[in-house]
Design a protein around this motif. Structure first.
Motif: not given
Length: 102
Positions: A45-49
């Motif tokens: 999820a952090a990578n998507e952000c």
């Protein structure tokens, strides 16, 4: 690109980078607890952000590359700072999580 558009993109970058940072901190906490599936989901999820923040940054870079005047103000500098520190933070957190996996 006018100043208002640049300001909105800058806040978008700050928001995405800050969200990524928060998710990475939670991922580290999950790793400390041995909850690696939750940890991995938070990292994803952090990578998507971070991708979203990067895409917003690229909008500005493309505008400038296409000859538009882009007046860099303090808000954009702040956004760039947030993005770069979040990217570095991702690398550091990844190394720390690897320690907990062993």
């Amino acid at each position: 690109m006018n100043k208002e558009e640049l300001t909105m993109i800058s806040f978008e970058i700050v928001s995405y980078a800050g969200d990524a940072r928060s998710k990475l901190l939670l991922a580290l906490e999950k790793a400390k607890q041995g909850l690696f599936e939750e940890c991995d989901a938070l990292i994803a999820a952090a990578n998507e952000c971070l991708v979203s923040a990067h895409n917003a940054q690229m909008d500005v870079m493309q505008a400038e590359a296409n000859g538009q005047d882009v007046e860099m103000g303090f808000i954009m500098v702040h956004a760039q700072d947030h993005l770069m520190t979040s990217l570095l933070f991702k690398d550091i957190i990844g190394s720390l999580i690897d320690v907990y996996r062993k």
